[in-house]
Design a protein around this motif. Structure first.
Motif, PDB file in Angstrom:
ATOM      1  N   SER B 193       4.386   4.566  20.633  1.00 40.42           N
ATOM      2  CA  SER B 193       3.082   5.203  20.448  1.00 40.42           C
ATOM      3  C   SER B 193       3.198   6.726  20.499  1.00 40.42           C
ATOM      4  CB  SER B 193       2.105   4.714  21.509  1.00 40.42           C
ATOM      5  OG  SER B 193       2.517   5.121  22.788  1.00 40.42           O
ATOM      6  N   LEU B 196       4.183   7.523  16.834  1.00 39.72           N
ATOM      7  CA  LEU B 196       3.066   7.255  15.928  1.00 39.72           C
ATOM      8  C   LEU B 196       1.921   8.228  16.187  1.00 39.72           C
ATOM      9  CD1 LEU B 196       2.963   3.353  15.950  1.00 39.72           C
ATOM     10  CD2 LEU B 196       3.865   4.870  14.192  1.00 39.72           C
ATOM     11  N   GLY B 197       1.629   8.440  17.480  1.00 39.63           N
ATOM     12  CA  GLY B 197       0.537   9.343  17.827  1.00 39.63           C
ATOM     13  C   GLY B 197       0.772  10.731  17.279  1.00 39.63           C
ATOM     14  N   ALA B 198       1.993  11.218  17.408  1.00 36.96           N
ATOM     15  CA  ALA B 198       2.305  12.555  16.911  1.00 36.96           C
ATOM     16  C   ALA B 198       2.214  12.596  15.389  1.00 36.96           C
ATOM     17  CB  ALA B 198       3.701  12.968  17.368  1.00 36.96           C
ATOM     18  N   MET B 199       2.738  11.559  14.737  1.00 36.93           N
ATOM     19  CA  MET B 199       2.744  11.584  13.277  1.00 36.93           C
ATOM     20  C   MET B 199       1.340  11.383  12.721  1.00 36.93           C
ATOM     21  SD  MET B 199       6.397   9.932  12.363  1.00 36.93           S
ATOM     22  CE  MET B 199       6.265  10.482  10.685  1.00 36.93           C
TER      23      MET B 199
END
Lengths: 296, 313
Positions: B193, B196-199
């Motif tokens: 996460s 994913l969160g950063a992207m």
């Protein structure tokens, strides 16, 4: 392209023109050919199918998401609603085997056109995940993450304060901005994640079951927040909770699973329309059975 | 109806009696005993480990007691008279060799780990081959790395000569696989996460790794580096092979200065002397080596905790 074109749009409260463009610098459409000004149709899927490897996951979705609406995607497990959601900001690109057919238009520009940068797409179309996923940094640095990686020339203090206000979190955290975000409660963490997504000034917010890890009180706060955010942003939310869709969504898309006799199951869009109509007067037989609680 | 209810009541009572009997547990006692035996075994394992370490320390202290003095043991330089010999040159040499080794090995290992964990396609045969060989390398005896260092670093390819940095490089090669494996574990432990969160916020893959994943992995990478450092501090064989000197009275001036020694090399040299006093001296030196090890590890753990706290406070 809708299955119920324009049938309910006049009754749609969200379509009221009182909604001004976001106060933050209005996001430029993706660097691609397309109309310069935001249109009434923010996102539009045309015959969108998604495959994971050779396996078909969702087939032939046509769906138009109007500006400043909350659109709920509902349906049983495995119907592909999260898959479709992740197509809207190209997060499915991160799954190695995923590929799509069809088109996803963002203000008329094809998101999957070869010269569109997925990183640029995600700047305009923010996302909130199922599990609150604050970074192990301070509250301030969590919000500032997006603008920093995008090298946005902004007054960071101002952005942090604006986003926390918009996410209804400012009063709770204003005295501890420099403390770790991991110290917040689950509901606060999720609102922080929403605030973080707002910091890059997107115009669409995708939410993948944002309340499924939260208690009812925290859920109610997020739902209230969504009604506020709807004035400035377009929201697409995947939810397992039909009551939540009824409470928050202007329009609802019902996905279901097709089980062909000679193959693997895949998801399809069964019905898309005004929330009131989908739940109270469904046209599709499968929708009728699902919303009445017969399966799912 | 009434009879039925009564008979049901009877069943319920019987079931309740069975449950109560089960709770008092007059049945078999085998399972709890098994549990005690297992815990006993676990305690024995840890006691044995600690007992061995204590024996070593106590034995070294008792045996080396006559020489356990700050001056000249710590501050002095090697001498042919045991009572005047000291470890200062070896201590400084150890810090030089190990310090330069850490600076060299950590960026290389973290780079390799990031490639393997975040970028490499695990389905490709060459990536799997790299992985397998790194695991094999971690099990290669240190003397083999000594031969490699002699052939490629001191002479041959790099031809650095018997300098401090040649020792650091050789030890870096020795611990590289261990640090890579530990760094990979640390990266893998960072929840997806975070990436994913950063992207999802519009960061590139590299930004997500550099700003989000790597900081979260630092404590784990630090732990692996600490263990590797501890191993490297104790290495003797490869350094002997590549030209660590056993009798030297001046401290190294820089990474490329010739002539250096480290604590284990010095201990080895003294322990192999025929005179009894030198063996006593080497016992005392072991205590100093352990103290140096403790200081370096304490420093590394302090750095790690500093980072962990920054993330969680």
């Amino acid at each position: 392209m809708d299955e119920q074109p324009d049938k309910t749009s006049t009754a749609d409260p969200a379509a009221e023109p009182a909604v001004a463009p976001p106060p933050a610098p209005a996001p430029e459409p993706v660097a691609a050919p397309g109309p310069g000004a935001p249109s009434a149709e923010v996102l539009k899927a045309e015959q969108l199918s998604v495959y994971y490897g050779p396996k078909l996951a969702v087939q032939g979705v046509d769906m138009t998401i109007p500006t400043n609406n909350i659109v709920a995607l509902i349906g049983p497990s495995g119907c592909g609603k999260s898959t479709i959601l992740r197509c809207y900001n190209r997060m499915n690109d991160l799954v190695k085997t995923a590929r799509i057919e069809g088109k996803v238009l963002y203000h008329g520009a094809d998101l999957y056109s070869s010269h569109v940068d997925p990183v640029e797409v995600r700047k305009h179309i923010g996302m909130v995940f199922q599990q609150p996923n604050p970074f192990p940094k301070s509250i301030y640095d969590n919000i500032a993450f997006g603008p920093r990686v995008l090298r946005m020339k902004v007054d960071m203090d101002e952005v942090v304060e604006r986003c926390l206000h918009q996410a209804a979190l400012w009063d709770e955290v204003k005295d501890r901005l420099k403390q770790s975000a991991l110290g917040l409660s689950g509901g606060q963490q999720q609102r922080l994640c929403i605030a973080r997504a707002l910091a890059t000034s997107p115009d669409v917010l995708l939410m993948d079951e944002p309340c499924s890890a939260l208690d009812p009180v925290a859920t109610a706060r997020i739902e209230d927040l969504m009604q506020e955010l709807r004035k400035l942003y377009t929201i697409v939310i995947v939810t397992h909770n039909m009551q939540q869709a009824i409470r928050v969504a202007d329009r609802t898309a019902f996905f279901t699973v097709e089980v062909p006799s000679d193959g693997d199951r895949y998801g399809v869009l069964a019905e898309f329309g005004d929330t009131d109509q989908v739940f109270n007067n469904p046209i599709d037989e499968r929708t009728k059975r699902y919303v009445s609680g017969e399966f799912g | 109806m009434g009879t039925l209810r009564r008979s049901q009541q009877g069943t319920v009572d019987a079931a309740g009696a069975a449950v109560r009997q089960g709770l008092t547990g007059d049945g078999s006692r085998v399972e709890p005993i098994k549990g005690y035996i297992f815990v006993g075994f676990l305690v024995l394992s840890i006691v044995l480990g600690i007992a061995m370490l204590l024996t070593l320390v106590v034995d070294s202290i008792i045996e080396g007691a006559p020489f356990l003095r700050w001056n000249p043991l710590v501050t002095g330089v090697p001498s042919s008279i045991p009572s005047e010999a000291g470890l200062w040159v070896a201590i400084v040499g150890t810090f030089w060799v190990i310090g330069l080794m850490i600076i060299t090995v950590v960026p290389l290992a973290v780079g390799a780990a990031i490639y393997l964990e975040e970028y490499a396609d695990g389905d490709r045969w060459y990536n799997r081959a790299i992985e397998l060989n790194i695991q094999n390398l971690a099990a290669v005896p240190s003397i083999v790395f000594g031969i490699l260092g002699l052939g490629m670093i001191v002479r041959g390819g790099l031809s650095l000569g018997p300098v401090v940095y040649a020792g650091s490089l050789t030890l870096a090669l020795l611990v590289l696989p261990t640090v890579i494996l530990a760094s990979r574990e640390a990266l893998r432990a960072v929840p997806p996460s975070h990436r994913l969160g950063a992207m999802a916020l519009g960061s590139t893959k590299w930004q997500a790794i550099w700003r989000n994943v790597l900081p979260a992995a630092i404590p784990g990478i630090a732990t692996g580096s600490i263990l590797a450092t501890a191993r490297a501090i104790g290495e003797t064989a490869p350094l002997l092979l590549i030209g660590a000197t056993v009798f030297i009275t001046f401290t190294p001036e820089g990474p490329l200065s010739e002539g250096y020694t480290t604590l284990p090399v010095q201990i080895f040299s003294w322990a192999t002397r025929p005179q009894e006093e030198f063996r006593t001296l080497s016992a005392a030196s072991i205590v100093v080596l352990l103290a140096v090890l403790l200081i370096i590890n304490a420093f590394a753990i302090w750095i790690r905790n500093h980072y962990t706290k920054k993330q969680q406070a």
